[in-house]
Design an enzyme around this catalytic site. Structure first.
Site, PDB file in Angstrom:
ATOM      1  N   ASP A 181      -7.552   2.388   3.924  1.00  0.00           N
ATOM      2  CA  ASP A 181      -7.369   3.116   2.639  1.00  0.00           C
ATOM      3  C   ASP A 181      -6.609   4.265   2.810  1.00  0.00           C
ATOM      4  OD1 ASP A 181      -7.828   4.913   0.671  1.00  0.00           O
ATOM      5  OD2 ASP A 181      -9.339   3.559  -0.291  1.00  0.00           O
ATOM      6  N   HIS A 182      -5.438   4.571   2.501  1.00  0.00           N
ATOM      7  CA  HIS A 182      -4.599   5.584   3.047  1.00  0.00           C
ATOM      8  C   HIS A 182      -4.932   6.775   2.525  1.00  0.00           C
ATOM      9  CE1 HIS A 182      -1.996   5.141  -0.516  1.00  0.00           C
ATOM     10  NE2 HIS A 182      -1.574   6.243  -0.348  1.00  0.00           N
ATOM     11  N   HIS A 244      -9.076   4.308  -3.400  1.00  0.00           N
ATOM     12  CA  HIS A 244      -8.705   5.493  -3.272  1.00  0.00           C
ATOM     13  C   HIS A 244      -9.664   6.581  -3.951  1.00  0.00           C
ATOM     14  CE1 HIS A 244      -5.648   3.832  -1.626  1.00  0.00           C
ATOM     15  NE2 HIS A 244      -4.450   3.522  -2.670  1.00  0.00           N
TER      16      HIS A 244
HETATM   17  C1  BG6 Z   1      -1.119   2.506  -3.269  1.00  0.00           C
HETATM   18  C2  BG6 Z   1      -1.170   1.666  -4.723  1.00  0.00           C
HETATM   19  O1  BG6 Z   1      -2.284   2.090  -2.751  1.00  0.00           O
HETATM   20  O2  BG6 Z   1      -1.109   3.837  -3.466  1.00  0.00           O
HETATM   21  C3  BG6 Z   1       0.164   2.259  -5.457  1.00  0.00           C
HETATM   22  O3  BG6 Z   1      -1.222   0.455  -4.563  1.00  0.00           O
HETATM   23  C4  BG6 Z   1       0.043   3.921  -5.822  1.00  0.00           C
HETATM   24  O4  BG6 Z   1       0.143   1.634  -6.763  1.00  0.00           O
HETATM   25  C5  BG6 Z   1      -0.028   4.513  -4.135  1.00  0.00           C
HETATM   26  O5  BG6 Z   1       1.557   4.094  -6.119  1.00  0.00           O
HETATM   27  C6  BG6 Z   1      -0.408   5.692  -4.406  1.00  0.00           C
HETATM   28  O6  BG6 Z   1      -0.480   6.611  -2.974  1.00  0.00           O
HETATM   29  P1  BG6 Z   1       0.048   8.044  -3.018  1.00  0.00           P
HETATM   30  O7  BG6 Z   1      -0.259   8.318  -1.522  1.00  0.00           O
HETATM   31  O8  BG6 Z   1       1.568   8.218  -3.436  1.00  0.00           O
HETATM   32  O9  BG6 Z   1      -0.742   8.748  -3.879  1.00  0.00           O
END
Ligand code: BG6
Length: 506
Positions: A181-182, A244
């Site tokens: 989960d980044h 997230h």
């Molecule tokens: C991803 C989603 O996991 O996270 C995307 O699938 C979203 O829809 C993205 O745009 C948002 O990531 P960040 O790091 O740009 O907030």
């Protein structure tokens, strides 16, 4: 920082967007910081036929586009570590070739069996690839460790997540599985733990006695772009909230872990998810709001509505905005509402968590606006990473008029510090065998379990509306009604967009 043991990273889905935009630039950043193993190779695996050089050329272009450092000498050195193997991930007959290529690389580079398999593929392959790998014993750890990184979404709902987990557990052990989960790799998300547990000043206030409510927003200014096909099967709830936003809730709400080891932190995380009061299906209408962006003109440019996007059903009910109210039934948070929201085509890109502290029990002074007078701690996760404390101060001059002021820390003020990207951090952790910032199976299941009634109600109850909101606004107005206290609203770091431009405030 530790250097990981020698290893090979195999990326399935090597010609896809994630590899180009995030993975290869992230690994390159590790190379520049000298954080890669001494002996290391990346083996791109994808269906299309390509030579090593053709693949390197693609990776060179993406490094030039997406990496912070465009030093061409360094890029050339790095590219030598990359090679390519054409694999149809669904076809078990292609895997012996992959094994042969791996063995060749291991021999050439004196690397034992240590291997990471990164699944940057459509979710339908998350069960298939590990199964095919295990059929040629690439799950066995006698010649070195084997780890699989699984991209989100992990499942589509509770049942499919459980099924995927079961299928993985047949041949792989939990310590080999890294569910990414980044958001957990974001520096500012990790800093939530440091803010809370390294400072004596916040923790005593971090509970139901002093906190009025907690608000978390993750807004994006872009729409679904070319991902309409994927998004149709996902929506904001599955795409952002199940993973997230709930991870941020976990870090904000958890108890202090007994130590910083992976299981202590993940144990506390799962306890938070298990303590969230289930929303019953008939309560969904009042506790969860969904919306979908409509066509609008933003700064003179026409923006399509969601239903006009490529790959989207013209009658789609998929939500591009979701807001939820819920409670965490434990001693720390009993009775304190948590509000979370996310959406596409909102006025700005911002992710922040706001701790709203309780107002004073009695107003001694003249306060221009009661809500503004509430003390807030704003943790800005992105962009403009930092922490902002809002508190009341006497307006200089006669009388005792109170005005809100900001004490504001920006990471950018630490001029000598670069904030590592989430993927860079997480890939390095996986190479080191540290799964602290990866989601454990019980946490993933608990998150799905909590959302299950919302998913069901949204799918089955025709009376629950999908509110339209013009692109460039903060989502449906009904989302404001979630906030119980009539004197309060969501925090709006930027006003709605209009042809006059954006208006942002801190
Ligand atoms: C991803 C989603 O996991 O996270 C995307 O699938 C979203 O829809 C993205 O745009 C948002 O990531 P960040 O790091 O740009 O907030």
């Amino acid at each position: 920082m530790n250097k990981p043991e020698n290893s090979i990273l195999v990326i399935f889905g090597a010609t896809g967007d994630l590899t180009k935009r995030k993975l290869i630039p992230g690994i390159f950043a590790l190379e520049i910081q000298n954080l890669l193993p001494d002996n290391f190779a990346i083996l791109g695996a994808s269906r299309s036929k390509k030579s090593d050089d053709e693949f390197r050329k693609l990776m060179r272009d993406s490094l030039i586009k997406y990496s912070n450092s465009a030093d061409s000498k360094k890029i050339d050195t790095f590219l030598k570590k990359i090679c390519y193997q054409s694999v149809d991930a669904k076809d078990p007959n292609d895997y012996p070739n992959l094994l042969e290529r791996l063995q060749k690389l291991r021999k050439e580079l004196s690397i034992n069996g240590n291997t990471i398999f990164y699944l940057s593929t459509p979710p339908s392959l998350y069960g298939v690839i590990p199964q095919n790998l295990s059929s040629i014993n690439l799950n066995k750890e006698d010649d070195g460790w084997k780890r699989v990184i699984i991209e989100k979404p992990f499942g589509y709902d509770l049942q499919s997540a459980e099924e995927l987990n079961k299928s993985l557990n047949k041949n792989w052990q939990e310590h080999q599985l890294y569910r990414i989960d980044h958001y957990l790799g974001k520096e500012t998300v990790q800093n939530l733990l440091v803010t809370r547990f390294s400072n004596g000043i916040f923790e005593p206030l971090w509970n139901r006695n002093y906190v009025h409510h907690v608000e978390i927003t993750s807004a994006e200014s872009i729409g679904v772009e070319k991902r309409g096909g994927y998004y149709e099967s996902s929506g904001a709830l599955r795409d952002m909230i199940q993973n997230h936003l709930l991870q941020i809730v976990g870090f904000i709400a958890m108890e202090p872990p007994s130590s910083m080891d992976s299981n202590s932190i993940r144990n506390e995380m799962v306890k938070v998810f298990q303590s969230i009061r289930p929303i019953k299906e008939d309560e969904v209408i009042n506790s969860a709001i969904r919306g979908q962006y409509l066509a609008a003109t933003i700064k003179g440019e026409k923006v399509s509505g969601y239903r006009e996007e490529e790959g989207v059903d013209p009658n789609s009910k998929t939500e591009t905005f979701a807001a939820l109210k819920f409670y965490i039934d434990n001693w720390r948070w009993g009775g304190i509402p948590f509000y979370i929201r996310t959406g596409k085509h909102l006025p700005t890109k911002v992710t922040e968590a706001v701790i709203h502290f309780k107002p004073t029990p009695h107003y001694l002074f003249v306060q221009k606006d009661i809500c503004e007078g509430c003390n807030q701690l704003v943790i800005r996760i992105q962009p403009d990473e930092g922490i902002l404390l809002k508190f009341g101060m006497k307006v200089p001059g006669a009388g005792f008029e109170v005005q809100n002021v900001n004490m504001d820390f920006h990471y950018s003020d630490l001029s000598d510090q670069r904030i590592p990207t989430a993927y860079e951090r997480l890939l390095h952790d996986c190479m080191l065998g540290d799964s602290t910032l990866y989601a454990r199976d019980d946490a993933v299941m608990a998150a799905w379990k909590f959302l299950e009634p919302v998913i069901n109600a949204w799918q089955n109850d025709p009376d629950i509306p999908v509110y339209g909101y013009p692109a460039g606004t903060w989502g449906p107005e009904n989302a404001d009604k979630l906030i119980e206290d009539p004197t309060m609203t969501w925090r709006y770091p930027c006003k709605n967009l209009s042809d006059d431009g954006v208006f942002c405030e801190l």
